[in-house]
Design an enzyme around this catalytic site. Structure first.
Site, PDB file in Angstrom:
ATOM      1  N   SER B 137      10.956  -7.538  -8.668  1.00  0.00           N
ATOM      2  CA  SER B 137      11.171  -6.983 -10.002  1.00  0.00           C
ATOM      3  C   SER B 137       9.905  -7.056 -10.846  1.00  0.00           C
ATOM      4  O   SER B 137       9.573  -6.134 -11.564  1.00  0.00           O
ATOM      5  CB  SER B 137      12.299  -7.753 -10.699  1.00  0.00           C
ATOM      6  OG  SER B 137      13.527  -7.508 -10.042  1.00  0.00           O
ATOM      7  N   THR B 414      19.929  -2.339  -6.142  1.00  0.00           N
ATOM      8  CA  THR B 414      18.828  -3.295  -6.302  1.00  0.00           C
ATOM      9  C   THR B 414      17.461  -2.756  -5.904  1.00  0.00           C
ATOM     10  O   THR B 414      16.462  -3.404  -6.164  1.00  0.00           O
ATOM     11  CB  THR B 414      19.108  -4.608  -5.506  1.00  0.00           C
ATOM     12  OG1 THR B 414      19.415  -4.297  -4.141  1.00  0.00           O
ATOM     13  CG2 THR B 414      20.287  -5.358  -6.101  1.00  0.00           C
ATOM     14  N   GLU B 416      14.371   0.370  -5.934  1.00  0.00           N
ATOM     15  CA  GLU B 416      13.822   1.234  -7.001  1.00  0.00           C
ATOM     16  C   GLU B 416      14.135   0.639  -8.383  1.00  0.00           C
ATOM     17  O   GLU B 416      14.491   1.371  -9.315  1.00  0.00           O
ATOM     18  CB  GLU B 416      14.380   2.659  -6.908  1.00  0.00           C
ATOM     19  CG  GLU B 416      13.858   3.450  -5.725  1.00  0.00           C
ATOM     20  CD  GLU B 416      12.405   3.814  -5.874  1.00  0.00           C
ATOM     21  OE1 GLU B 416      12.016   4.304  -6.939  1.00  0.00           O
ATOM     22  OE2 GLU B 416      11.642   3.578  -4.916  1.00  0.00           O
TER      23      GLU B 416
END
Lengths: 636, 636
Positions: B137, B414, B416
């Site tokens: 992330s 979860t 991209e």
């Protein structure tokens, strides 16, 4: 805090069985996800035989035939298998729970003497052939026929139409030699409803004459189990193939049964099979616990985004959003574990060898089993999905177990009774009780009852419950209990009122039922919420004093999550005002933060053998370092 | 009602592209679920080349290099592929969207001239190597380094620690020859943040010197895509390997960029890649539509339990509980389809060749894409799961498509961008706007603004909004809009107030942010609810008059489902009273019943090619007959 004491509390009444199976399980290592379907089936068959050699499957059978009669023990053992390969769990469940269980409880000594030993030892592999392509939920109306031929003293098994094909039958596509086939019994031109028959389906590895076997093929999961389809054309079995505990056919074709009413007979037969549902609920619980263990341990070690105050990357389980994803589900997994242990204990009490038949208690057990199976398997599906997402890309790799857990358990919500249908069954039984309690009132009492209901309605219409003066303390156990139980009772009373007009002659029964169906399902769910709450509270009382304070907090989180989920209802019905409703949400947040430091301990107490958890998700070195130029907290 | 007119409305601005791809798709038949991973990968590679030969992938690339510059068209085409094999969709997305897209938008003519043609034709297969094991992330802090060596005029690519390994990289394990590698650019001892480099990873099928490639192995789904891991040890690439549209390094190592601020530069680079997120949202939408088509058609033909009034078994879609499971999701799928078409149109407007760079509009597009990707992929996961359960055991068999749909799309939530992180990104951008509008007020204005907020709080505390006098009509479009939009604004204002103290010097930024995180995420979700509502309403206005009445009902159902889901909030904040809240639920029920007869039409209008739907679930003969002795409606 001592993890052993906590685990002891969770392990419950059959702690010794759990310890045994945990030790045995280390031999049943996980399967390679790249195995071909055929190889996986072969492997699971091998494991099934290995399991037979441990003697574990004997536990549940009657001592008269070499079993131990420990009904609760065998279901608990099954539950522990849920930490492992779920194909093995299901194959074992089909063989010993469904097939063997049906022979045990629907058959008599002529079947027991002949087959039980070989079934226990896994020498005779069998199927439980109930579901048909056209009838899954409504098994009372399945179409396979077993017509008695007095000339030869045989039953002739037939599949009269494509929809009557037996479908999704475990052990059928590859390994089963025999099946308990559910069929409409016809004798002397008369149908007597669904009965069970022992039918050989394979001889020397080939389909028996008149039996057509096909393969259900690849499935979402559980590909180690050989589900198949059976079509019968004039298959003849001797008269003694009827599992005749509740009904029999004499040589001349005369039908007799200890239970006069056909519907009651059917439900009595089905009721003896409640063990399957209880086992599925247990297996689902184990799978959810395993997923939570993986996600919590990952959430503690995985760090992402730096805290601008310290420059240190934050463990993702320290984020409130992540805690809210996982910790309420963890709390509910605890609650369900205690409810499951209670359910197993009650089943054991009623079904252990020598127990008297208590019809009322049995019916009550079936209701609870239906409710807990539905709520428990939905909880598992939701929990495993949430855990998968909480582990990001790593959660999508088969090496990290979550994909398999997810795929294998997915069918739990619809097999052994579709969850929606099971909740209706529960609601129906509850309404039966409710009707009885209402019927028992005098005319005056009934009038008062209706009056109270009407008052309740008015209270709701005002949007404020003016009768309640004290402000809610979300952490009060009594307040939680009152809120949860009151909702259940109110919903049930409401649905009873809505359904009453259906009793009138000429009423559109279906229309009335259908308009209230969502209400009915809510009432069933709320009932399960109450019994799960009570089971957890009672379980804490049985626990060691050292672990109680922590468990009380877990129960707080579970109870308040349940209330929070339904807070619209409480607001609509004046049970909570706006401030109280928000206080519930705030308390859930606080509890998440308070339990965060204990999260690892809470999952460790499930006692899942470490070899079954080991995966790269847990092993990789934490990629933590201090970041020189941290991102703003906002994107954290 | 004409299905073509309805489909025309849904097909939107790129209807022609959809028609083309639908025709081409019939060649891309579904894969056998029993294929081994290696064979499935080989098959998908073959399909990828076949797709290249259709010329479809050229659509999105610049006309200067043989493309058509139809950015919206290519994303729409991708979306239609979502009805088919999702491994092909993802492989194509990696090759042309991520890899090719990065070369196009982050590179300059030196890269375009050399590579674009071969990329478009699928001769040069590549990867998009951004995510690392330790940083998914928080890509701004990934650890791979690209250190410039002026002596040789090369960049040296290194993986300095295990967590810096590139992970989950599509096309890496088997087929990719080259990768766009994101790494911290270091020159003259100074780090300039993350930049993208073209790095050969395979030569003649073998890993390039210094590149270590491993395989992510079996995944939950998408096993036709070869995800892998890359570790770099002193891999040297020429200075020109830097994709230098926004920044460059001179021969002597001098760094230069058109964007001074490192953070802004990073987000500008990332922003150009928004197409990936929009494509994922589109693919998820198609998968959800396909699942709904299967479940609705099954629900119409599958009958279970007899109506006691008629003795006829009831189609399961006639049960209210079944309608409530499927029809609100169907309505939301419609709403999302219009929102997606708007999003694609806006992206096309901003990114088509020759478009002026409009930073504000681009930022707004990124926000919308983040929000719709999150909401759309969660919707898909939930919808496909619900449809699987609604098809019972049949839904668990791979032959009926639902297992594959479920497994393949699961990662969409979860990858991209993790959905939770994306919603935070959206909220952050919204708060930026919000802060600006507040900052623009005079002192007097600001005081009034704060005063209004305080009044709002008081209103909430009373539990009743005394300012509102008219009773809610749930079917009033204006009332729906007001409720949905008001919630979004209120949540955003609230979270702004809660975060304001973080701006003070020495504040515990992380603590303040974290305490409001769930509030922040709710605000983002509510914002997306508003824009989806608006897009659907606008889409209806653009539609043929004949289909508008039906679409208005679908919008009613979507809007009221959204309001019903959040009705606790409306009650807590005095926006709905108890009676109105219950009226919303009643209206949802009514709309389900009203739309039930149109359910088949509504799914047919998605226009999913029949060969892609065909499966036994839809083909089996209905097992309907009249039941002589129907079960009571209660268990129906």
């Amino acid at each position: 805090m001592n993890v052993d004491l906590l685990q002891k509390s969770l392990d419950g009444r059959w702690a010794d069985v759990r310890t045994n199976v945990r030790e045995q399980m280390s031999r049943f290592s996980p399967a390679d996800p790249d195995l071909s379907r055929e190889d996986y089936r072969a492997r699971v068959l091998e494991l099934t035989h290995e399991l037979a050699r441990t003697g574990q499957p004997h536990t549940g059978f009657s001592p008269d035939h070499g079993g131990k009669g420990d009904v609760g023990g065998v279901v608990t053992a099954f539950q522990v298998l849920g930490y492992g390969d779920l194909s093995l769990l299901v194959k074992a469940g089909v063989q010993w729970g469904l097939f063997g269980g049906a022979v045990q409880v629907l058959g008599t000594s002529r079947h027991h003497d002949k087959y039980l030993r070989r079934i226990m030892d896994g020498e005779l592999l069998g199927c439980f052939a109930m579901t048909e392509t056209g009838h899954g939920s409504d098994v009372q109306h399945l179409r396979t026929t077993a017509t008695y031929d007095p000339a030869t003293q045989e039953f002739v098994i037939d599949t009269p139409e494509p929809g009557a094909r037996k479908d999704y039958i475990g052990n059928a596509a590859r390994d089963g030699e025999m099946a308990v086939v559910f069929a409409q019994l016809v004798t002397g031109g008369q149908t007597h409803g669904v009965h069970a028959f022992l039918v050989p389906i394979r001889v020397d590895g080939q389909p028996a004459p008149g039996v057509e076997i096909s393969d259900c093929g690849h499935k979402a999961g559980l590909n180690g189990v050989d589900n198949g389809r059976l079509v019968f054309s004039g298959v003849r079995v001797p008269r003694e193939a009827l599992l005749n505990r509740f009904a029999d056919v004499a040589e001349d074709g005369t039908y007799s049964s200890s239970i006069e009413n056909e519907g009651r007979r059917f439900f009595t037969m089905l009721g003896t099979l409640v063990r399957g549902r209880i086992s599925v609920a247990g297996g689902a619980g184990s799978a959810a616990q395993k997923a939570l263990t993986l996600a919590v341990r990952y959430g503690e070690r995985r760090r992402q985004f730096a805290d601008p105050g310290t420059g240190r990357e934050t463990a993702i389980l320290d984020y409130r959003a992540h805690q809210r994803k996982l910790l309420p589900l963890l709390a509910t997994s605890y609650a369900l574990a205690y409810a499951q242990d209670d359910l197993v204990a009650e089943m054991h009490r009623l079904q252990k060898p020598g127990a008297d038949h208590d019809e009322k208690a049995q019916r009550e057990l079936e209701s609870r089993a239906a409710g807990l199976k539905a709520i428990g398997t939905w909880h598992a599906t939701h929990t495993i999905q949430t855990c998968r997402e909480a582990c990001g890309g790593a959660g999508y790799l088969s090496e990290n177990h979550l994909p398999t857990l997810k795929a294998d358990t997915d069918v739990f919500t619809t097999f052994e009774g579709d969850n929606t249908v099971l909740l209706q069954l529960l609601a129906k039984n509850l309404l039966g009780d409710y009707g009885k309690s209402v019927a028992g009132l005098s005319t005056v009492g009934l009038a008062r009852f209706v009056g109270e209901q009407a008052l309740g309605d008015v209270t709701e219409r005002t949007g404020l419950n003016r009768l309640r003066v004290r402000r809610l303390d979300p952490r009060s156990r009594a307040a939680q209990r009152a809120l949860i139980a009151e909702r259940s009772e109110h919903l049930l009373g409401g649905v009873a009122r809505r359904l009453r007009p259906a009793l009138k002659k000429g009423a559109d029964q279906f229309g009335i039922f259908n308009a209230a169906q969502d209400h009915l399902l809510e009432a069933a769910r709320a009932h399960v919420d109450t019994l799960v709450f009570d089971a957890f509270a009672a379980g804490i009382k049985r626990s060691a004093p050292e672990v109680r304070p922590l468990l009380e907090k877990v129960l707080d989180l579970h109870a308040l999550s349940v209330i929070e989920r339904s807070r619209a209802w409480y607001l609509e019905h004046g049970r909570l005002n706006a401030g109280e409703s928000r206080a519930v949400t705030a308390a859930v947040n606080d509890l998440c933060a308070e339990l965060r430091p204990h999260a690892r301990l809470l999952v460790d107490a499930f006692g899942i053998p470490e070899p079954w958890l080991a995966c790269p998700l847990l092993e990789d070195p934490a990629a933590e370092t201090t970041v020189a130029n941290p991102a703003p907290a906002m994107v954290g």
